[in-house]
Scaffold this motif. Sequence first.
Motif, PDB file in Angstrom:
ATOM      1  N   ARG A 111      18.005 -23.378   6.044  1.00 36.03           N
ATOM      2  CA  ARG A 111      17.455 -22.295   6.858  1.00 36.03           C
ATOM      3  C   ARG A 111      16.939 -21.187   5.949  1.00 36.03           C
ATOM      4  O   ARG A 111      17.586 -20.840   4.960  1.00 36.03           O
ATOM      5  CB  ARG A 111      18.533 -21.746   7.775  1.00 36.03           C
ATOM      6  N   TYR A 112      15.796 -20.619   6.336  1.00 37.25           N
ATOM      7  CA  TYR A 112      15.226 -19.497   5.598  1.00 37.25           C
ATOM      8  C   TYR A 112      15.129 -18.293   6.528  1.00 37.25           C
ATOM      9  O   TYR A 112      14.855 -18.459   7.715  1.00 37.25           O
ATOM     10  CB  TYR A 112      13.808 -19.825   5.110  1.00 37.25           C
ATOM     11  N   SER A 113      15.336 -17.117   6.006  1.00 38.28           N
ATOM     12  CA  SER A 113      15.078 -15.927   6.830  1.00 38.28           C
ATOM     13  C   SER A 113      14.538 -14.805   5.937  1.00 38.28           C
ATOM     14  O   SER A 113      14.736 -14.816   4.721  1.00 38.28           O
ATOM     15  CB  SER A 113      16.340 -15.472   7.564  1.00 38.28           C
ATOM     16  N   ILE A 114      13.826 -13.887   6.584  1.00 40.04           N
ATOM     17  CA  ILE A 114      13.342 -12.695   5.878  1.00 40.04           C
ATOM     18  C   ILE A 114      13.962 -11.490   6.576  1.00 40.04           C
ATOM     19  O   ILE A 114      13.889 -11.375   7.798  1.00 40.04           O
ATOM     20  CB  ILE A 114      11.804 -12.555   5.954  1.00 40.04           C
ATOM     21  N   VAL A 115      14.590 -10.637   5.794  1.00 38.08           N
ATOM     22  CA  VAL A 115      15.225  -9.447   6.366  1.00 38.08           C
ATOM     23  C   VAL A 115      14.480  -8.227   5.831  1.00 38.08           C
ATOM     24  O   VAL A 115      14.482  -7.970   4.624  1.00 38.08           O
ATOM     25  CB  VAL A 115      16.716  -9.380   5.956  1.00 38.08           C
ATOM     26  N   PHE A 116      13.811  -7.515   6.730  1.00 36.25           N
ATOM     27  CA  PHE A 116      13.076  -6.306   6.323  1.00 36.25           C
ATOM     28  C   PHE A 116      13.804  -5.107   6.940  1.00 36.25           C
ATOM     29  O   PHE A 116      13.998  -5.053   8.154  1.00 36.25           O
ATOM     30  CB  PHE A 116      11.618  -6.379   6.804  1.00 36.25           C
ATOM     31  N   HIS A 124       3.122  -4.679   7.783  1.00 34.18           N
ATOM     32  CA  HIS A 124       3.293  -4.759   9.241  1.00 34.18           C
ATOM     33  C   HIS A 124       4.722  -4.456   9.670  1.00 34.18           C
ATOM     34  O   HIS A 124       4.961  -3.780  10.667  1.00 34.18           O
ATOM     35  CB  HIS A 124       2.862  -6.144   9.740  1.00 34.18           C
ATOM     36  N   MET A 125       5.678  -4.963   8.893  1.00 33.01           N
ATOM     37  CA  MET A 125       7.086  -4.709   9.243  1.00 33.01           C
ATOM     38  C   MET A 125       7.422  -3.223   9.106  1.00 33.01           C
ATOM     39  O   MET A 125       8.163  -2.657   9.898  1.00 33.01           O
ATOM     40  CB  MET A 125       8.014  -5.533   8.336  1.00 33.01           C
ATOM     41  N   LYS A 126       6.839  -2.594   8.086  1.00 33.16           N
ATOM     42  CA  LYS A 126       7.090  -1.163   7.886  1.00 33.16           C
ATOM     43  C   LYS A 126       6.580  -0.373   9.101  1.00 33.16           C
ATOM     44  O   LYS A 126       7.281   0.489   9.636  1.00 33.16           O
ATOM     45  CB  LYS A 126       6.378  -0.713   6.597  1.00 33.16           C
ATOM     46  N   GLU A 127       5.371  -0.733   9.550  1.00 35.59           N
ATOM     47  CA  GLU A 127       4.801  -0.050  10.732  1.00 35.59           C
ATOM     48  C   GLU A 127       5.676  -0.263  11.961  1.00 35.59           C
ATOM     49  O   GLU A 127       5.937   0.655  12.733  1.00 35.59           O
ATOM     50  CB  GLU A 127       3.423  -0.634  11.041  1.00 35.59           C
ATOM     51  N   LEU A 128       6.132  -1.521  12.120  1.00 37.71           N
ATOM     52  CA  LEU A 128       6.962  -1.850  13.284  1.00 37.71           C
ATOM     53  C   LEU A 128       8.282  -1.064  13.244  1.00 37.71           C
ATOM     54  O   LEU A 128       8.723  -0.492  14.249  1.00 37.71           O
ATOM     55  CB  LEU A 128       7.215  -3.365  13.292  1.00 37.71           C
ATOM     56  N   LEU A 129       8.885  -0.990  12.058  1.00 30.53           N
ATOM     57  CA  LEU A 129      10.152  -0.259  11.945  1.00 30.53           C
ATOM     58  C   LEU A 129       9.959   1.234  12.207  1.00 30.53           C
ATOM     59  O   LEU A 129      10.797   1.868  12.852  1.00 30.53           O
ATOM     60  CB  LEU A 129      10.773  -0.476  10.564  1.00 30.53           C
ATOM     61  N   ASN A 164       0.056 -11.618  -1.796  1.00 29.68           N
ATOM     62  CA  ASN A 164      -0.755 -10.965  -0.765  1.00 29.68           C
ATOM     63  C   ASN A 164      -0.130 -11.086   0.614  1.00 29.68           C
ATOM     64  O   ASN A 164      -0.084 -10.134   1.395  1.00 29.68           O
ATOM     65  CB  ASN A 164      -2.114 -11.667  -0.693  1.00 29.68           C
ATOM     66  N   LEU A 165       0.350 -12.307   0.878  1.00 34.27           N
ATOM     67  CA  LEU A 165       0.973 -12.596   2.168  1.00 34.27           C
ATOM     68  C   LEU A 165       2.228 -11.731   2.355  1.00 34.27           C
ATOM     69  O   LEU A 165       2.434 -11.105   3.398  1.00 34.27           O
ATOM     70  CB  LEU A 165       1.356 -14.087   2.160  1.00 34.27           C
ATOM     71  N   VAL A 166       3.040 -11.666   1.295  1.00 36.38           N
ATOM     72  CA  VAL A 166       4.287 -10.887   1.356  1.00 36.38           C
ATOM     73  C   VAL A 166       3.955  -9.401   1.535  1.00 36.38           C
ATOM     74  O   VAL A 166       4.572  -8.697   2.340  1.00 36.38           O
ATOM     75  CB  VAL A 166       5.128 -11.121   0.072  1.00 36.38           C
ATOM     76  N   TRP A 167       2.938  -8.940   0.816  1.00 36.41           N
ATOM     77  CA  TRP A 167       2.526  -7.527   0.896  1.00 36.41           C
ATOM     78  C   TRP A 167       2.087  -7.192   2.326  1.00 36.41           C
ATOM     79  O   TRP A 167       2.485  -6.183   2.895  1.00 36.41           O
ATOM     80  CB  TRP A 167       1.416  -7.284  -0.126  1.00 36.41           C
ATOM     81  N   ASN A 168       1.273  -8.084   2.920  1.00 40.06           N
ATOM     82  CA  ASN A 168       0.799  -7.839   4.288  1.00 40.06           C
ATOM     83  C   ASN A 168       1.940  -7.863   5.285  1.00 40.06           C
ATOM     84  O   ASN A 168       1.995  -7.056   6.219  1.00 40.06           O
ATOM     85  CB  ASN A 168      -0.235  -8.905   4.695  1.00 40.06           C
ATOM     86  N   TYR A 169       2.855  -8.808   5.087  1.00 42.18           N
ATOM     87  CA  TYR A 169       4.034  -8.891   5.953  1.00 42.18           C
ATOM     88  C   TYR A 169       4.799  -7.560   5.883  1.00 42.18           C
ATOM     89  O   TYR A 169       5.146  -6.962   6.907  1.00 42.18           O
ATOM     90  CB  TYR A 169       4.929 -10.054   5.499  1.00 42.18           C
TER      91      TYR A 169
END
Length: 208
Positions: free
Chosen positions: A147-152, A26-31, A18-23
Amino acid sequence: MKLYGLILTIVSFSMVSNLVWNYAIHMKELLQMIHKMVLEILGLEDHYNSHMESIDYSMRFTKYYNDLSETGTKVVMPSHKDPNYLSIIGQHNIGGLEIETSNGEWISTTPIKNSFTVLLGEAFMAWTNKRFQAPCHRVKIDGSEERYSIVFSTIPSFTNDVINPPKELVDEEHPLLFKSFKYYDYVNFRFSDEGEKHKDTLQFYCGA
Ligand SMILES: O=C(O)CCC(=O)C(=O)O
Ligand SMILES: [Fe+2]
């Protein structure tokens, strides 16, 4: 006891998904908003719908770690340009992403709560006929850190991946800088042994 464990696993899995889906939403909208801003800056609002129809999205989670027995900072992702359109990088509290400026200096992007770094890639650079540049960047961390990162990212869609700048961006003053190319053919070439040999693979592949 086993059933209780299984239920807990399912509940945590569904909370994480759920958390990943919501993220992602939001990232899709921002992009989409950033793509719109780029097109507006270039006076290409009319192209927004067709441009966005040729775009897909991708999300990647990365864990970087050094050999913990070693000390000192180490480059864990070497300098490169992203091949795609745009990427939003979310770093957790361990930074390490560095961007090269046009005069060859490396600047670090410090992680700030609720803020992200946006990187422009080669597909957008070619599509804008280099009105926007794709910066080189790398990741450097200390030997003792994880280190962790998320790349959308926005990427060209599989069914519509020809990169060609709109005619409004090509004229006598701004000659075509990259010949039209198919993005996924370019990506295959770029990550091949031959492609890896070039410092500026896009320029070699389709520089006009
Ligand atoms: O993890 C990061 O901060 C950047 C990763 C990156 O540059 C990439 O995956 O292309
Ligand atoms: Fe990158």
